[in-house]
Design an enzyme around this catalytic site. Structure first.
Site, PDB file in Angstrom:
ATOM      1  N   ARG A  50      -4.560   4.419   6.621  1.00 37.89           N
ATOM      2  CA  ARG A  50      -5.042   4.081   5.364  1.00 37.89           C
ATOM      3  C   ARG A  50      -6.057   5.194   4.555  1.00 37.89           C
ATOM      4  NH1 ARG A  50      -4.181  -1.012   3.592  1.00 37.89           N
ATOM      5  NH2 ARG A  50      -5.206  -0.290   1.967  1.00 37.89           N
TER       6      ARG A  50
ATOM      7  N   TYR B 110       1.518  -3.554  10.635  1.00 43.97           N
ATOM      8  CA  TYR B 110       2.346  -4.713  10.292  1.00 43.97           C
ATOM      9  C   TYR B 110       3.028  -4.941  11.700  1.00 43.97           C
ATOM     10  CZ  TYR B 110       2.666  -3.677   5.352  1.00 43.97           C
ATOM     11  OH  TYR B 110       2.568  -3.436   4.178  1.00 43.97           O
TER      12      TYR B 110
ATOM     13  N   ASP C  45       0.686  -1.265  -0.122  1.00 44.64           N
ATOM     14  CA  ASP C  45       0.087   0.002  -0.067  1.00 44.64           C
ATOM     15  C   ASP C  45       0.760   1.222   0.034  1.00 44.64           C
ATOM     16  OD1 ASP C  45       0.900  -0.210   2.473  1.00 44.64           O
ATOM     17  OD2 ASP C  45      -0.909  -0.017   3.662  1.00 44.64           O
TER      18      ASP C  45
ATOM     19  N   PRO D  33       8.614  -5.930   3.926  1.00 45.35           N
ATOM     20  CA  PRO D  33       7.604  -4.696   3.528  1.00 45.35           C
ATOM     21  C   PRO D  33       8.058  -3.462   4.364  1.00 45.35           C
ATOM     22  CG  PRO D  33       6.517  -6.176   4.919  1.00 45.35           C
ATOM     23  CD  PRO D  33       7.804  -6.838   4.725  1.00 45.35           C
TER      24      PRO D  33
HETATM   25  C1  LIG Z   1      -0.067 -12.325  -0.019  1.00 42.94           C
HETATM   26  C2  LIG Z   1       1.096 -11.214  -0.297  1.00 42.94           C
HETATM   27  C3  LIG Z   1       0.947 -10.108   0.620  1.00 42.94           C
HETATM   28  C4  LIG Z   1       1.738  -9.045   0.643  1.00 42.94           C
HETATM   29  N1  LIG Z   1       1.755  -8.115   1.563  1.00 42.94           N
HETATM   30  C5  LIG Z   1       2.491  -7.151   1.476  1.00 42.94           C
HETATM   31  C6  LIG Z   1       2.475  -6.090   2.392  1.00 42.94           C
HETATM   32  O1  LIG Z   1       1.330  -5.992   3.261  1.00 42.94           O
HETATM   33  N2  LIG Z   1       3.065  -4.718   2.089  1.00 42.94           N
HETATM   34  C7  LIG Z   1       4.219  -4.610   1.135  1.00 42.94           C
HETATM   35  O2  LIG Z   1       4.955  -3.762   0.965  1.00 42.94           O
HETATM   36  N3  LIG Z   1       4.115  -5.634   0.201  1.00 42.94           N
HETATM   37  C8  LIG Z   1       3.259  -6.765   0.427  1.00 42.94           C
HETATM   38  N4  LIG Z   1       3.362  -7.832  -0.572  1.00 42.94           N
HETATM   39  C9  LIG Z   1       4.553  -7.500  -1.739  1.00 42.94           C
HETATM   40  C10 LIG Z   1       4.144  -6.827  -2.753  1.00 42.94           C
HETATM   41  O3  LIG Z   1       2.588  -7.097  -3.023  1.00 42.94           O
HETATM   42  C11 LIG Z   1       5.046  -7.140  -3.816  1.00 42.94           C
HETATM   43  O4  LIG Z   1       6.286  -6.617  -3.504  1.00 42.94           O
HETATM   44  C12 LIG Z   1       4.577  -6.407  -5.327  1.00 42.94           C
HETATM   45  O5  LIG Z   1       3.310  -6.937  -5.474  1.00 42.94           O
HETATM   46  C13 LIG Z   1       5.590  -6.970  -6.379  1.00 42.94           C
HETATM   47  O6  LIG Z   1       4.926  -6.735  -7.732  1.00 42.94           O
HETATM   48  P1  LIG Z   1       5.112  -7.811  -8.678  1.00 42.94           P
HETATM   49  O7  LIG Z   1       4.345  -7.280  -9.986  1.00 42.94           O
HETATM   50  O8  LIG Z   1       6.571  -7.933  -9.125  1.00 42.94           O
HETATM   51  O9  LIG Z   1       4.524  -9.112  -8.302  1.00 42.94           O
HETATM   52  P2  LIG Z   1       3.225  -9.801  -7.716  1.00 42.94           P
HETATM   53  O10 LIG Z   1       2.457  -8.691  -7.123  1.00 42.94           O
HETATM   54  O11 LIG Z   1       3.442 -10.754  -6.987  1.00 42.94           O
HETATM   55  O12 LIG Z   1       2.377 -10.233  -8.924  1.00 42.94           O
HETATM   56  C14 LIG Z   1       2.648 -11.272  -9.719  1.00 42.94           C
HETATM   57  C15 LIG Z   1       1.324 -11.817 -10.424  1.00 42.94           C
HETATM   58  O13 LIG Z   1       1.786 -12.812 -11.438  1.00 42.94           O
HETATM   59  C16 LIG Z   1       0.788 -13.895 -11.187  1.00 42.94           C
HETATM   60  N5  LIG Z   1       1.401 -15.322 -11.624  1.00 42.94           N
HETATM   61  C17 LIG Z   1       2.366 -15.710 -10.990  1.00 42.94           C
HETATM   62  N6  LIG Z   1       2.875 -16.820 -11.658  1.00 42.94           N
HETATM   63  C18 LIG Z   1       1.944 -16.790 -12.786  1.00 42.94           C
HETATM   64  C19 LIG Z   1       2.129 -17.706 -13.945  1.00 42.94           C
HETATM   65  N7  LIG Z   1       2.926 -19.148 -14.077  1.00 42.94           N
HETATM   66  N8  LIG Z   1       1.344 -17.392 -15.169  1.00 42.94           N
HETATM   67  C20 LIG Z   1       0.265 -16.455 -14.856  1.00 42.94           C
HETATM   68  N9  LIG Z   1       0.452 -15.648 -13.864  1.00 42.94           N
HETATM   69  C21 LIG Z   1       1.237 -15.671 -12.754  1.00 42.94           C
HETATM   70  C22 LIG Z   1       0.362 -13.727  -9.805  1.00 42.94           C
HETATM   71  O14 LIG Z   1      -1.037 -14.570  -9.646  1.00 42.94           O
HETATM   72  C23 LIG Z   1       0.518 -12.346  -9.613  1.00 42.94           C
HETATM   73  O15 LIG Z   1      -0.885 -11.611  -9.932  1.00 42.94           O
HETATM   74  C24 LIG Z   1       2.572  -9.037  -0.433  1.00 42.94           C
HETATM   75  C25 LIG Z   1       2.843  -9.927  -1.491  1.00 42.94           C
HETATM   76  C26 LIG Z   1       1.877 -10.957  -1.319  1.00 42.94           C
HETATM   77  C27 LIG Z   1       2.121 -12.148  -2.270  1.00 42.94           C
END
Ligand SMILES: Cc1cc2nc3c(=O)[nH]c(=O)nc-3n(C[C@H](O)[C@H](O)[C@H](O)COP(=O)(O)OP(=O)(O)OC[C@H]3O[C@@H](n4cnc5c(N)ncnc54)[C@H](O)[C@@H]3O)c2cc1C
Length: 643
Positions: free
Chosen positions: A259, A268, A74, A349
Site C-alpha cells: 500500500r 485479500y 484501493d 474485488p
Molecule cells: C464494506 C465494503 C468493503 C469493500 N472492500 C473492497 C475492497 O477491499 N476492494 C475492492 O476493490 N472493492 C471493495 N469494495 C467495493 C468498492 O468499494 C465499490 O466497488 C465501490 O466503492 C463502488 O463505488 P460506488 O460509488 O458505486 O458505490 P459505494 O462506494 O458503495 O457508494 C455508495 C454510497 O451511497 C450511500 N448510500 C447508499 N444508499 C443511500 C441512500 N438511500 N441515501 C443516501 N446515500 C446512500 C452509501 O452510504 C455510500 O456512501 C468494498 C465495498 C464495501 C461496501
C-alpha cells in the site's frame, strides 16, 4: 494550466472564481438540475464533473454523517489515473500512491507442497499501454481529492451528509423527479425533505434505493463469495512483501497488495462461498481467523501482525441490472433517473475493478447530462449512457467470473486428474494477457450517434474509434515544452478535434490549413454553428493542431487563425493549441499512433476522452454531418430558458 484568460488572477489557481451568490442558504434547495445520491467514487466523480459548470445546479446527498475515512477499494487502474488527469488530480495520486510495477506469483514447491516458492514474475503494465502507472491509493483518499475539486469549483459544491433517500418518483413538469429524504437513522417513515430534480443519479451502491425505485434489480449468481480483507503493518520474512503477489498454496489463496506510504500491506483472503441469501456477518469470522489463514497460506514464511489499520469481511456476487436508467426499452420517453457504479453491477474485488468501473460510469454520464442541461445536445444523447455502460458491465461480469475462477482455483497437483487446478505457468500467462483489461483500457464503444463507423481508421491505426484516446508525446510549438498530447483534455465537457497535418504541415494551401480555415469559417463551420456568439470559439469544440515537423522549423506566425484564437474578456491569444512532433528517439506521435504522414487526419474525441471518429483531412463535410448528429445549433440553450 491556464488561468489569466479573463484578467490577472492571484492566489491558488485551482480555486475557480465562484458563481455562488453571497448569502445563499446552506442545505438542499427545493429544485435542482441534478440530484446525486451517494458519496462513493461514482457519485463524487459525477459531482466533480458537474460542479465545473456554473449554470448547472447540482447537489449530492449521502446517508453517512461524513466522508469515508479508510478502507474499501484501493486499486487505481491506468485508465482511472488518465481520467484523474482530466480533473487536474493525477499528480496527487502519482505522488502518494504505491506504483504497481511488477506482479509476482507463488505456488506450492513441487518437492514439498506444504511450502510455497516463487513461480513467476511479470511486468504489471505493458510498455506504452498508458503514460500513467497502475496505482494503489486508498478509496478514502480518492474521495478526498474529488471533494477538494468540488469545493474549489465554480459551484463550490459540498455534499449534504446525513440524508437518506427514501423515495424517488417521476411526475410531470420542468423538474419531474420528486425525491424524498429522511435524516439518516430516523427511518423511512420520517420524510423531512422533498426535492424536485430534472435528473436523479443513484450512485448509492449495491443496495441502491434508486435502483429499486426504477424497478431494476441486480440479477446474476444467487450465491455470494465471502471475502476477508485486512490492511496490516507487519513484520515478515516473505521476500516479496513490497510486490503485488498472488499466492496459491495448498492452504488457500491470498492476494498481497503493498500500500501507499510504505510499510502497509493489504491481504485479500478468499473465504467460503455463501449459500443463497446468506450474509457473511452470520459466519462470525474474526480478525484473528483471517490472520491465522494468511499465516497458513504463506508457510514457511512467517508474518507477525503489529497493527491492523482496517479489516472487513464482505460478500460479493456477480450481478448486473438490465438497464442503467428508467427509460423502458422500446419507449421513446427520455431517461430522467440513472444508476451508476455498484448500484448496477457488482463483482469480486480480485481484478480491482469495482471503484474504477464505477468512476468510469460516472465520467461517461457527467458530460452527457451537462451537454443536455446546457442545451448543447438533445436529451436523446442520454440514452447512450445505459447502452454504452451496460455493455461494459456485461463484459466485466464475464471477465470477473473467469478471473475469479482462475484466482480461486487450487494450484495443480501432479496427482490431479486432467482439468483440475491451475498450472503456475498457465496462471501467469492468463494474468499477463488480462493486463489491458484490468488497466481499464479494453473498453470499446460500439458505433452510435456519438461514435463513428471507423471508415477512416487506416489514417490513425493506433487511435481506435470507440477506445480511449491514447496519449503520446508532442512538443508545444509556442514554448517548446515536451508534453503529452492527451493531457490537454480537461473534464470540461468540450469535444476535441485533433487536426494531424500531413508532411506538408500547415502552410497556406496545405490540406491541414484548408481544414482549419473551414472550421474557423463562421458561415459554414460546424463549430461556429454550435458555438454561442458570445462564447469563445473553443467553448464547445476545442481544436488542436499537430504539425508533422520539428517545432524549430515552424514559425508561429504561419499558423492558421484557429490555432491562435483570441479569447476571453480581454481578447488574449491562446498559444496552447499547436504542437509538433517530439524529435527524441521513440517519441514520434505519428509513428507511435500509426498516423499516416502522407495523408494526415482529423481525430474527433469525446469529452470523456474516447475517440469518436477518424476522418480524412479534406472530408470536412463528413465531420460536419457527424457533429450535427448530436451538437445542437447555438441559440438552443437560450430557447430552453437556461442562462
Ligand atoms: C464494506 C465494503 C468493503 C469493500 N472492500 C473492497 C475492497 O477491499 N476492494 C475492492 O476493490 N472493492 C471493495 N469494495 C467495493 C468498492 O468499494 C465499490 O466497488 C465501490 O466503492 C463502488 O463505488 P460506488 O460509488 O458505486 O458505490 P459505494 O462506494 O458503495 O457508494 C455508495 C454510497 O451511497 C450511500 N448510500 C447508499 N444508499 C443511500 C441512500 N438511500 N441515501 C443516501 N446515500 C446512500 C452509501 O452510504 C455510500 O456512501 C468494498 C465495498 C464495501 C461496501
Amino acid at each position: 494550466m491556464q488561468f489569466h484568460m479573463n484578467g490577472f488572477r492571484a492566489g491558488d489557481p485551482e480555486v475557480v472564481p465562484s458563481v455562488v451568490a453571497a448569502g445563499t442558504p446552506a442545505g438542499l434547495p427545493d429544485t435542482v438540475d441534478v440530484l446525486i445520491v451517494g458519496c462513493g467514487p461514482a457519485g463524487l466523480v459525477l459531482a466533480a464533473q458537474l460542479a465545473a459548470f456554473p449554470e448547472i445546479t447540482t447537489r449530492i446527498v449521502e446517508r453517512k454523517p461524513g466522508p469515508l475515512e479508510l478502507g474499501q477499494a484501493d486499486g487505481v487502474a491506468c485508465r482511472t489515473v488518465e481520467m484523474f488527469d482530466a480533473f487536474g488530480l493525477s499528480d496527487r495520486l502519482l505522488r502518494e500512491g504505491y506504483w504497481v510495477n511488477e506482479t509476482v506469483f507463488w505456488g506450492p514447491d513441487e518437492t514439498d507442497r506444504a511450502r510455497i516458492v516463487r513461480t513467476g514474475r511479470i511486468q504489471d503494465v505493458e510498455d506504452d499501454l498508458s503514460e500513467f502507472p497502475h496505482l494503489i491509493v486508498n478509496q478514502a483518499r480518492i474521495h478526498a481529492h474529488l471533494l477538494d475539486k468540488m469545493r474549489k469549483s465554480a459551484r463550490r459544491l459540498v455534499p449534504d451528509y446525513g440524508l437518506e433517500v427514501t423515495g424517488v418518483q417521476v411526475r410531470d413538469g420542468e423538474y419531474p423527479v420528486l425525491v424524498t429524504l429522511a435524516r439518516a437513522g430516523t427511518g423511512s417513515g420520517t420524510d423531512l425533505v422533498r426535492v424536485r430534480a430534472r435528473y436523479v443519479v443513484g450512485c448509492d451502491g449495491a443496495r441502491s434505493r434508486v435502483r429499486e425505485a426504477i424497478g431494476q434489480r441486480l440479477a446474476g449468481d444467487s450465491a455470494n463469495q465471502a471475502w476477508g480483507v485486512m490492511d496490516v503493518l507487519a513484520v515478515t520474512d516473505f521476500p516479496d512483501i513490497r510486490f503485488k503477489a498472488a499466492i496459491k498454496s495448498t492452504g488457500g489463496n491470498v492476494l498481497i497488495i503493498p500500500r501507499e506510504g510504505g510499510y502497509l500491506v493489504r491481504c485479500y483472503i478468499e473465504l467460503d462461498e455463501l449459500a443463497p441469501g446468506e450474509r457473511v456477518g452470520s459466519r462470525g469470522i474474526t480478525l484473528d481467523s483471517l490472520i491465522e489463514t494468511a499465516r497458513r497460506i504463506i508457510h514457511p514464511y512467517t508474518i507477525d501482525v503489529r497493527e491492523v489499520a482496517w479489516w472487513s469481511v464482505y460478500e460479493i456476487g456477480q450481478r448486473l441490472t438490465a438497464r442503467f436508467d428508467d427509460a423502458a426499452a422500446g419507449s421513446d420517453r427520455e431517461p430522467r433517473i440513472f444508476i451508476a457504479g455498484d448500484a448496477c453491477h457488482t463483482h469480486s474485488p480480485k481484478a480491482g475493478q469495482g471503484m474504477n468501473v464505477s468512476m468510469q460510469d460516472a465520467f461517461n454520464l457527467g458530460w452527457k447530462l451537462a451537454a443536455v442541461l446546457r442545451g448543447r445536445s438533445g436529451p436523446e444523447l442520454l440514452r447512450t449512457y445505459s447502452d454504452e455502460r451496460q455493455a461494459v458491465a456485461r463484459d466485466l461480469i464475464a471477465f470477473d467470473r473467469e478471473w475469479a475462477r482462475m484466482l480461486g482455483a487450487p494450484p495443480k497437483d501432479p496427482a490431479d486428474p486432467p482439468g483440475d487446478g491451475v498450472e503456475p505457468e498457465e496462471f501467469r500467462r492468463r494474468f499477463a494477457a488480462s493486463g489491458r483489461y484490468t488497466a481499464g483500457l479494453a473498453t470499446r464503444y460500439r458505433p452510435s450517434m456519438i461514435t463513428g463507423a471507423a471508415t477512416g481508421q487506416h489514417l490513425a491505426t493506433g487511435l481506435p474509434v470507440g477506445m480511449r484516446f491514447h496519449s503520446a508525446p508532442v512538443v508545444r510549438l509556442a514554448d517548446g515544452r515536451p508534453m503529452q498530447l492527451g493531457h490537454v483534455a480537461e473534464a470540461d465537457g468540450r469535444w476535441r478535434i485533433y487536426v494531424f497535418s500531413d508532411s506538408s504541415g500547415v502552410q497556406r494551401g496545405s490540406r491541414a490549413a484548408r481544414a482549419l480555415e473551414y472550421l474557423a469559417d463562421d458561415r459554414r463551420s460546424p463549430i461556429a454553428r454550435c458555438t454561442p456568439s458570445e462564447a469563445d470559439i473553443d467553448a464547445v469544440v476545442d481544436v488542436r493542431v499537430v504539425i508533422c515537423a520539428d517545432h524549430r522549423e515552424i514559425g508561429l506566425e504561419t499558423l492558421p487563425a484557429l490555432a491562435l484564437p483570441r479569447k476571453g474578456a480581454l481578447g488574449l491569444i491562446d498559444y496552447e493549441k499547436a504542437f509538433c512532433v517530439d524529435p527524441s528517439p521513440g517519441r514520434d506521435i505519428y509513428a507511435l499512433r500509426g498516423i499516416d504522414r502522407a495523408a494526415g487526419c482529423l481525430v474527433v474525441v469525446r469529452p470523456d476522452q474516447y475517440v469518436a471518429n477518424v476522418l480524412p483531412l479534406d472530408e470536412v463535410d463528413k465531420l460536419d454531418a457527424f457533429l450535427s448528429g448530436f451538437l445542437l445549433p447555438a441559440g438552443h440553450e437560450v430557447s430552453m430558458g437556461r442562462t
